[in-house]
Design an enzyme around this catalytic site. Structure first.
Site, PDB file in Angstrom:
ATOM      1  N   LYS A  21      -5.676  22.620 -19.620  1.00 22.41           N
ATOM      2  CA  LYS A  21      -6.642  23.576 -20.154  1.00 22.41           C
ATOM      3  C   LYS A  21      -6.070  24.296 -21.373  1.00 22.41           C
ATOM      4  O   LYS A  21      -6.772  24.487 -22.380  1.00 22.41           O
ATOM      5  CB  LYS A  21      -7.029  24.579 -19.064  1.00 22.41           C
ATOM      6  CG  LYS A  21      -8.090  25.597 -19.462  1.00 22.41           C
ATOM      7  CD  LYS A  21      -8.788  26.175 -18.252  1.00 22.41           C
ATOM      8  CE  LYS A  21      -7.912  27.088 -17.435  1.00 22.41           C
ATOM      9  NZ  LYS A  21      -8.012  28.496 -17.853  1.00 22.41           N
ATOM     10  N   GLY A  90     -10.559  34.080 -20.295  1.00 22.02           N
ATOM     11  CA  GLY A  90      -9.662  35.015 -20.950  1.00 22.02           C
ATOM     12  C   GLY A  90      -8.938  34.396 -22.132  1.00 22.02           C
ATOM     13  O   GLY A  90      -8.668  35.070 -23.128  1.00 22.02           O
ATOM     14  N   SER A 162       1.173  36.301 -22.954  1.00 29.06           N
ATOM     15  CA  SER A 162       1.602  35.407 -24.037  1.00 29.06           C
ATOM     16  C   SER A 162       0.428  35.017 -24.916  1.00 29.06           C
ATOM     17  O   SER A 162       0.616  34.628 -26.074  1.00 29.06           O
ATOM     18  CB  SER A 162       2.260  34.155 -23.459  1.00 29.06           C
ATOM     19  OG  SER A 162       1.321  33.378 -22.734  1.00 29.06           O
ATOM     20  N   GLN A 163      -0.793  35.114 -24.383  1.00 28.55           N
ATOM     21  CA  GLN A 163      -1.965  34.759 -25.183  1.00 28.55           C
ATOM     22  C   GLN A 163      -2.155  35.707 -26.364  1.00 28.55           C
ATOM     23  O   GLN A 163      -2.676  35.313 -27.402  1.00 28.55           O
ATOM     24  CB  GLN A 163      -3.210  34.732 -24.302  1.00 28.55           C
ATOM     25  CG  GLN A 163      -3.205  33.594 -23.289  1.00 28.55           C
ATOM     26  CD  GLN A 163      -4.351  33.671 -22.315  1.00 28.55           C
ATOM     27  OE1 GLN A 163      -5.152  34.611 -22.338  1.00 28.55           O
ATOM     28  NE2 GLN A 163      -4.445  32.691 -21.447  1.00 28.55           N
ATOM     29  N   ASP A 302       0.947  31.153 -13.544  1.00 27.55           N
ATOM     30  CA  ASP A 302      -0.191  30.430 -12.972  1.00 27.55           C
ATOM     31  C   ASP A 302       0.174  29.722 -11.670  1.00 27.55           C
ATOM     32  O   ASP A 302      -0.707  29.368 -10.882  1.00 27.55           O
ATOM     33  CB  ASP A 302      -0.744  29.418 -13.976  1.00 27.55           C
ATOM     34  CG  ASP A 302      -1.540  30.072 -15.085  1.00 27.55           C
ATOM     35  OD1 ASP A 302      -1.913  31.253 -14.929  1.00 27.55           O
ATOM     36  OD2 ASP A 302      -1.786  29.415 -16.111  1.00 27.55           O
ATOM     37  N   LYS A 329      -4.369  39.043 -14.576  1.00 28.90           N
ATOM     38  CA  LYS A 329      -4.971  37.714 -14.720  1.00 28.90           C
ATOM     39  C   LYS A 329      -6.455  37.809 -14.379  1.00 28.90           C
ATOM     40  O   LYS A 329      -7.063  38.872 -14.423  1.00 28.90           O
ATOM     41  CB  LYS A 329      -4.226  36.711 -13.832  1.00 28.90           C
ATOM     42  CG  LYS A 329      -2.804  36.401 -14.318  1.00 28.90           C
ATOM     43  CD  LYS A 329      -2.842  35.551 -15.577  1.00 28.90           C
ATOM     44  CE  LYS A 329      -1.477  35.105 -16.018  1.00 28.90           C
ATOM     45  NZ  LYS A 329      -1.521  34.246 -17.212  1.00 28.90           N
ATOM     46  N   ARG A 333      -3.634  38.972  -9.288  1.00 25.87           N
ATOM     47  CA  ARG A 333      -3.248  37.815  -8.483  1.00 25.87           C
ATOM     48  C   ARG A 333      -2.175  38.140  -7.447  1.00 25.87           C
ATOM     49  O   ARG A 333      -2.053  37.427  -6.459  1.00 25.87           O
ATOM     50  CB  ARG A 333      -2.802  36.656  -9.384  1.00 25.87           C
ATOM     51  CG  ARG A 333      -3.975  35.868  -9.940  1.00 25.87           C
ATOM     52  CD  ARG A 333      -3.576  34.463 -10.314  1.00 25.87           C
ATOM     53  NE  ARG A 333      -4.754  33.720 -10.755  1.00 25.87           N
ATOM     54  CZ  ARG A 333      -4.806  33.002 -11.862  1.00 25.87           C
ATOM     55  NH1 ARG A 333      -3.757  32.927 -12.659  1.00 25.87           N
ATOM     56  NH2 ARG A 333      -5.895  32.338 -12.173  1.00 25.87           N
TER      57      ARG A 333
END
Length: 420
Positions: A21, A90, A162-163, A302, A329, A333
């Protein structure tokens, strides 16, 4: 809405996990930025990646889905001609916010109720300091940005997502001036940054890294045909299934790709599973009751829910640590994993940056709440393999976010499933 019920079984066989993804999102955006014709082969077609396709369409790209590929054509990129609705993605929200800041027109980005709870403040603060007009709902979506970026340095706290960093790095070659992305604090999920810069190189853009600074000279993305590799974070679910209840092979894995979630192989070995790598196949086999382990989840957030499942019935104490960003997240989570596994009979305690697990011999099953979180849902399904009773949950098909066909693949290797 009816429930889907997982009744365990024994996991035996081979599966082909879906494409990555993360790579698919980036390939679609970079293809649009190249202002040419690109073919993205073996993409993941999911709710999230379709949100990114829709976003680049709003910027002038023509996106065509075909069997096994997506073609992206764009003569000239422009500010989105409408509000960008990222739905539940996101990644789309964060990456497209950086791209949207390149334009002098106002761009509005929004999403569903889950997205509107997720933090955007650090990214917006970084853009604001570089001359971009930004507004939001208390640091959360919907957000508005009006560029262009006028500063030559973008400073970002690397400890939340990190995004945010990837968003700025992807935008930096297009600001029209030499641009530094300077990271403060501890950078989480560094392998995702490596994916970003590696893919930028494939699209003709060079980024240099020195310490905590990523530097880009003014450059253009070049039209490129790109093949998406299989996803290690998705492969973790069938591989863990093999590790706790049989023998499962994941096919199509690229061991040379910089995906951080390749670490699932090391995690499985540390827990006592037998893991074999042969070409593009990874096979994980159960060797009896597993051993507790201490795992730094900082670069592999993840994997948190499914690694917690892996260790829930291991001998002794396990500790997952180093990932406070898990609380931001799709859901919190850490809390959701703790609640899910407690419901199923695990001895687990959430911490600020992970959890502590005292292994039990078996789980007892139950009905869990996954809150629409795809990774939570799939982890709970895998947990049914070490549960004496069924594991049930709302059947909202949320697995389609990252793993289309997940229940069918798990059934193909022996899991007993009702409600499909």
């Amino acid at each position: 809405m009816s429930d889907i019920v997982f009744r365990g079984g024994r996991a035996e066989g081979k599966v082909s996990p879906p494409p990555s993804k993360s790579h698919t999102h980036r390939a679609i955006i970079m293809s649009a930025l190249s202002e040419g014709r690109c073919e993205v082969s073996s993409p993941l077609i999911s709710f999230d990646t379709r949100a990114t396709m829709d976003a680049v369409r709003a910027m002038g790209a023509v996106v065509t889905e075909r069997e096994g590929s997506v073609t992206v054509e764009c003569e000239s990129i422009h500010a989105p001609d409408r509000t960008i609705d990222v739905m539940n993605s996101g990644t789309t929200m964060r990456l497209m916010t950086g791209i949207s800041s390149l334009f002098s027109e106002k761009v509005v980005l929004t999403g569903d109720s889950s997205i509107q709870k997720r933090p955007m403040g650090p990214l917006l603060d970084s853009l604001s300091a570089a001359g971009v007009e930004c507004s939001s709902n208390g640091g959360k979506p919907p957000v508005e940005v009006r560029g262009p970026i006028t500063g030559s340095e973008l400073v970002i706290d690397g400890g939340v997502s990190s995004q945010f960093v990837s968003s700025l790095i992807m935008s930096s070659p297009l600001t029209g001036r030499p641009t530094d992305v300077r990271i403060t604090g501890h950078l989480v999920s560094k392998p995702y940054i490596d994916i970003t810069t590696s893919m930028m190189g494939k699209f003709g853009v060079e980024v240099t890294e020195e310490g905590n600074v990523f530097h880009a000279e003014p450059q253009h993305y070049m039209p490129t045909d790109y093949r998406v590799p299989a996803d290690f974070s998705s492969s973790a679910f069938p591989l863990v299934a093999g590790g706790i209840a049989g023998r499962v092979t994941a096919r199509g894995m690229d061991m040379s790709d910089p995906q951080g979630d390749r670490k699932i192989i090391d995690v499985l070995k540390e827990a006592g599973c037998d893991v074999e790598v042969s070409g593009d196949e990874v096979t994980c086999s159960n060797t009896g009751r597993l051993e507790g382990a201490e795992i730094d989840m900082g670069d592999i957030p993840d994997l948190f829910p499914v690694v917690a499942v892996l260790l829930s019935t291991a001998k002794g104490r396990s500790r997952l640590y180093g990932a406070p960003h898990l609380r931001f997240k799709e859901s919190d989570r850490i809390a959701l994993t703790e609640n899910m596994l407690r419901t199923l009979g695990a001895d687990i305690r959430g911490t600020e940056d992970g959890c502590v697990i005292e292994g039990v011999e078996r789980l007892h099953g139950g009905r869990i709440e996954h809150n629409g979180d795809h990774r939570m849902m799939m982890a709970a399904a895998v947990a049914s393999l070490v549960s004496d009773g069924p594991v049930s949950m709302e059947n909202d098909a949320c697995w389609n976010v990252s793993y289309p066909g997940f229940p069918e693949q798990m059934r193909s290797i022996g899991m007993d499933i009702e409600g499909l």
